[in-house]
Motif scaffolding. Structure first.
Motif, PDB file in Angstrom:
ATOM      1  N   ASP A 151      -3.465  64.248  56.369  1.00  0.00           N
ATOM      2  CA  ASP A 151      -4.698  63.698  55.803  1.00  0.00           C
ATOM      3  C   ASP A 151      -4.466  62.257  55.379  1.00  0.00           C
ATOM      4  N   GLU A 152      -5.158  61.314  56.043  1.00  0.00           N
ATOM      5  CA  GLU A 152      -4.937  59.898  55.738  1.00  0.00           C
ATOM      6  C   GLU A 152      -5.338  59.550  54.306  1.00  0.00           C
ATOM      7  N   ARG A 153      -6.218  60.374  53.711  1.00  0.00           N
ATOM      8  CA  ARG A 153      -6.610  60.108  52.330  1.00  0.00           C
ATOM      9  C   ARG A 153      -5.513  60.468  51.341  1.00  0.00           C
ATOM     10  N   SER A 154      -4.485  61.132  51.805  1.00  0.00           N
ATOM     11  CA  SER A 154      -3.363  61.479  50.924  1.00  0.00           C
ATOM     12  C   SER A 154      -2.119  60.645  51.210  1.00  0.00           C
ATOM     13  N   THR A 155      -2.199  59.779  52.211  1.00  0.00           N
ATOM     14  CA  THR A 155      -1.027  58.978  52.577  1.00  0.00           C
ATOM     15  C   THR A 155      -0.529  58.129  51.421  1.00  0.00           C
ATOM     16  N   GLY A 156      -1.457  57.485  50.713  1.00  0.00           N
ATOM     17  CA  GLY A 156      -1.069  56.633  49.588  1.00  0.00           C
ATOM     18  C   GLY A 156      -0.440  57.422  48.457  1.00  0.00           C
ATOM     19  N   CYS A 157      -1.005  58.600  48.155  1.00  0.00           N
ATOM     20  CA  CYS A 157      -0.458  59.446  47.085  1.00  0.00           C
ATOM     21  C   CYS A 157       0.929  59.947  47.437  1.00  0.00           C
TER      22      CYS A 157
ATOM     23  N   GLY B 108     -13.274  53.792  36.981  1.00  0.00           N
ATOM     24  CA  GLY B 108     -14.066  52.634  37.376  1.00  0.00           C
ATOM     25  C   GLY B 108     -15.479  52.932  37.803  1.00  0.00           C
ATOM     26  N   MET B 109     -15.932  54.184  37.666  1.00  0.00           N
ATOM     27  CA  MET B 109     -17.285  54.612  37.993  1.00  0.00           C
ATOM     28  C   MET B 109     -17.656  54.356  39.452  1.00  0.00           C
ATOM     29  N   ALA B 110     -16.665  54.163  40.310  1.00  0.00           N
ATOM     30  CA  ALA B 110     -16.938  53.990  41.735  1.00  0.00           C
ATOM     31  C   ALA B 110     -17.312  55.331  42.347  1.00  0.00           C
ATOM     32  N   ARG B 111     -17.820  55.298  43.559  1.00  0.00           N
ATOM     33  CA  ARG B 111     -18.114  56.538  44.270  1.00  0.00           C
ATOM     34  C   ARG B 111     -16.825  57.342  44.452  1.00  0.00           C
ATOM     35  N   GLY B 112     -16.972  58.647  44.599  1.00  0.00           N
ATOM     36  CA  GLY B 112     -15.816  59.481  44.908  1.00  0.00           C
ATOM     37  C   GLY B 112     -15.031  59.885  43.679  1.00  0.00           C
TER      38      GLY B 112
ATOM     39  N   ARG C   3     -12.917  56.514  47.461  1.00  0.00           N
ATOM     40  CA  ARG C   3     -14.376  56.630  47.393  1.00  0.00           C
ATOM     41  C   ARG C   3     -14.856  57.734  48.335  1.00  0.00           C
ATOM     42  N   ASN C   4     -14.332  57.734  49.544  1.00  0.00           N
ATOM     43  CA  ASN C   4     -14.684  58.764  50.526  1.00  0.00           C
ATOM     44  C   ASN C   4     -13.678  59.904  50.418  1.00  0.00           C
ATOM     45  N   CYS C   5     -13.777  60.664  49.348  1.00  0.00           N
ATOM     46  CA  CYS C   5     -12.773  61.686  49.076  1.00  0.00           C
ATOM     47  C   CYS C   5     -13.136  63.009  49.749  1.00  0.00           C
ATOM     48  N   SER C   6     -12.184  63.906  49.786  1.00  0.00           N
ATOM     49  CA  SER C   6     -12.375  65.236  50.364  1.00  0.00           C
ATOM     50  C   SER C   6     -12.867  66.202  49.284  1.00  0.00           C
ATOM     51  N   PRO C   7     -13.351  67.391  49.679  1.00  0.00           N
ATOM     52  CA  PRO C   7     -13.699  68.407  48.675  1.00  0.00           C
ATOM     53  C   PRO C   7     -12.514  68.763  47.781  1.00  0.00           C
TER      54      PRO C   7
ATOM     55  N   VAL D 281      -3.415  58.513  36.901  1.00  0.00           N
ATOM     56  CA  VAL D 281      -3.361  59.555  37.922  1.00  0.00           C
ATOM     57  C   VAL D 281      -4.113  59.089  39.155  1.00  0.00           C
ATOM     58  N   VAL D 282      -3.451  59.155  40.303  1.00  0.00           N
ATOM     59  CA  VAL D 282      -4.091  58.847  41.579  1.00  0.00           C
ATOM     60  C   VAL D 282      -4.318  60.165  42.301  1.00  0.00           C
ATOM     61  N   VAL D 283      -5.569  60.473  42.619  1.00  0.00           N
ATOM     62  CA  VAL D 283      -5.891  61.765  43.218  1.00  0.00           C
ATOM     63  C   VAL D 283      -5.858  61.707  44.733  1.00  0.00           C
ATOM     64  N   GLU D 284      -6.536  60.787  45.344  1.00  0.00           N
ATOM     65  CA  GLU D 284      -6.470  60.572  46.795  1.00  0.00           C
ATOM     66  C   GLU D 284      -6.512  59.080  47.054  1.00  0.00           C
ATOM     67  N   ALA D 285      -5.693  58.618  47.986  1.00  0.00           N
ATOM     68  CA  ALA D 285      -5.663  57.192  48.308  1.00  0.00           C
ATOM     69  C   ALA D 285      -5.087  56.989  49.703  1.00  0.00           C
ATOM     70  N   LYS D 286      -5.702  56.110  50.460  1.00  0.00           N
ATOM     71  CA  LYS D 286      -5.169  55.762  51.773  1.00  0.00           C
ATOM     72  C   LYS D 286      -3.959  54.845  51.612  1.00  0.00           C
ATOM     73  N   GLU D 287      -3.357  54.505  52.732  1.00  0.00           N
ATOM     74  CA  GLU D 287      -2.161  53.667  52.737  1.00  0.00           C
ATOM     75  C   GLU D 287      -2.424  52.341  52.028  1.00  0.00           C
ATOM     76  N   LYS D 288      -3.609  51.772  52.269  1.00  0.00           N
ATOM     77  CA  LYS D 288      -3.998  50.533  51.605  1.00  0.00           C
ATOM     78  C   LYS D 288      -5.332  50.790  50.919  1.00  0.00           C
ATOM     79  N   SER D 289      -5.334  50.717  49.619  1.00  0.00           N
ATOM     80  CA  SER D 289      -6.563  51.010  48.882  1.00  0.00           C
ATOM     81  C   SER D 289      -6.524  50.355  47.513  1.00  0.00           C
ATOM     82  N   GLY D 290      -7.715  50.256  46.904  1.00  0.00           N
ATOM     83  CA  GLY D 290      -7.805  49.708  45.550  1.00  0.00           C
ATOM     84  C   GLY D 290      -7.074  50.554  44.534  1.00  0.00           C
ATOM     85  N   SER D 291      -6.984  51.862  44.809  1.00  0.00           N
ATOM     86  CA  SER D 291      -6.283  52.760  43.880  1.00  0.00           C
ATOM     87  C   SER D 291      -4.804  52.396  43.779  1.00  0.00           C
ATOM     88  N   LEU D 292      -4.227  51.967  44.898  1.00  0.00           N
ATOM     89  CA  LEU D 292      -2.814  51.580  44.874  1.00  0.00           C
ATOM     90  C   LEU D 292      -2.623  50.255  44.143  1.00  0.00           C
TER      91      LEU D 292
END
Length: 355
Positions: free
Chosen positions: A260-266, A148-152, A121-125, A227-238
């Motif tokens: 980048d912690e937002r790419s840790t999950g990916c 899922g039409m969520a933010r980000g 949701r809190n993604c990078s540019p 496709v997972v674009v950005e995801a933290k270690e623990k996230s709904g995307s995972l």
């Protein structure tokens, strides 16, 4: 139509999940038969908890079938249950399929290829760019985008598909007639016009944290590839990625910086064996979109250029020699083919086929 009235009642009983409904269907042919169970039958039915039996029994007392059904028909929301042929086949064989889907707009066509795009949701540019670009390229190639039409990332994936003039479908963790998050109302309206808004929850169901993880299995099930674009270690995307893997779907992740912690999950998904998505064009080739029909739809000179290419990069000069086309004309044709997703420029003025 009378049978749908009972199906609608059954789909609206809060606290009674699909596992319980599955169990009821082992004894009853349809929702009307479930409604007509007497107290003794219901409370002594094997596999039905006392709590579930109470919820069903109380709903029968409170539910005015005719009034509720007439009100629903005027709402603009549609629904389909697993008893009907229109129920998406991609959902039928998953673990814990939703009993019913409520939707505004349309359901994803059975034969259209689909790709799910999920992420932070809190993604990078960088994540925003990737999600939009992937969604746009997929749409231009006739592939529908599920999210899922969520933010980000979810929203940007939808926006990319809309920009590409394609179909996109949002799966919500609330009633389909509720715009969530509220600021997405413009995107919501565009999705309704160019795809559909779906939910397993009845109209007017408020968004609650506990509802969102369950909807992720629907996103993955409706997607041929996730496709997972950005995801933290623990996230709904995972959670969505795990559901996709359990459903036998291919999962791709966009790599990111290790800092980048937002790419840790990916990055971890890639380490565990997920596909590495280096470009949207890679994805359109993987999903097998290109068919003989697509190739035959090319213009004469486009087909000539396309026939000269394979997976080994060729320079524009080499293509010119093989086709006898001048460089300026050839550059225009290659640009058109790249826009359609048939070729890809792998490095400056060197091209490969994506078919």
């Amino acid at each position: 139509m009378e049978e749908m009235m009972y199906t609608y009642w059954l789909a609206n009983i809060q606290g009674v999940g699909t596992k319980t409904i599955h169990q009821l269907y082992k004894y009853c042919e349809n929702a009307k038969a479930i409604y007509e169970l007497n107290g003794s039958q219901l409370f002594h039915m094997y596999g039905i908890s006392k709590q579930a039996a109470n919820l069903i029994w109380e709903s029968k007392k409170k539910w005015n079938l005719v009034d509720a059904w007439e009100q629903f028909q005027e709402s603009g929301v549609q629904f389909v249950s697993w008893e009907q042929e229109q129920y998406p086949s991609r959902l039928r064989d998953i673990f814990d399929p939703p009993y019913a889907l409520f939707f505004i707009g349309h359901l994803p066509p059975e034969r259209q290829k689909t790709v799910g795009i999920v992420g932070a949701r809190n993604c990078s540019p960088y994540g925003e760019y990737c999600a939009k670009r992937i969604g746009e390229v997929l749409a231009k190639n006739g592939i529908a985008v599920i999210s899922g039409m969520a933010r980000g990332i979810d929203t940007f994936g939808h926006e990319g598909a809309l920009k590409g003039g394609g179909r996109t479908y949002g799966v919500l963790g609330c009633g389909p007639n509720i715009v969530y998050p509220p600021e997405n109302w413009r995107v919501y309206e565009q999705i309704v016009e160019n795809g559909g808004i779906l939910s397993e929850y009845p109209p007017d169901t408020s968004p609650r944290p506990g509802l969102f993880p369950a909807r992720n299995r629907i996103i993955s099930a409706l997607s041929d590839i996730l496709v997972v674009v950005e995801a933290k270690e623990k996230s709904g995307s995972l959670i969505t990625a795990d559901a996709a893997l359990e459903q036998g779907k291919d999962v791709y992740a966009v790599p990111g910086r290790i800092t980048d912690e937002r790419s840790t999950g990916c990055n971890r998904l890639i380490k565990q064996g997920a596909g590495i998505l280096l470009s949207p064009e890679d994805l359109t080739g993987e999903i097998g979109f290109f068919t003989d029909k697509n190739k035959l739809s090319l213009e004469k000179n486009e087909a000539l250029v396309y026939s000269c290419l394979d997976l080994h990069p060729k320079s524009i000069e080499e293509i010119s020699r093989q086709t006898a086309l001048d460089i300026i004309t050839l550059a225009e044709l290659l640009f058109a083919l790249e826009e359609k997703g048939f070729v890809r420029e792998v490095f400056q003025n060197h091209y490969i086929s994506m078919g």
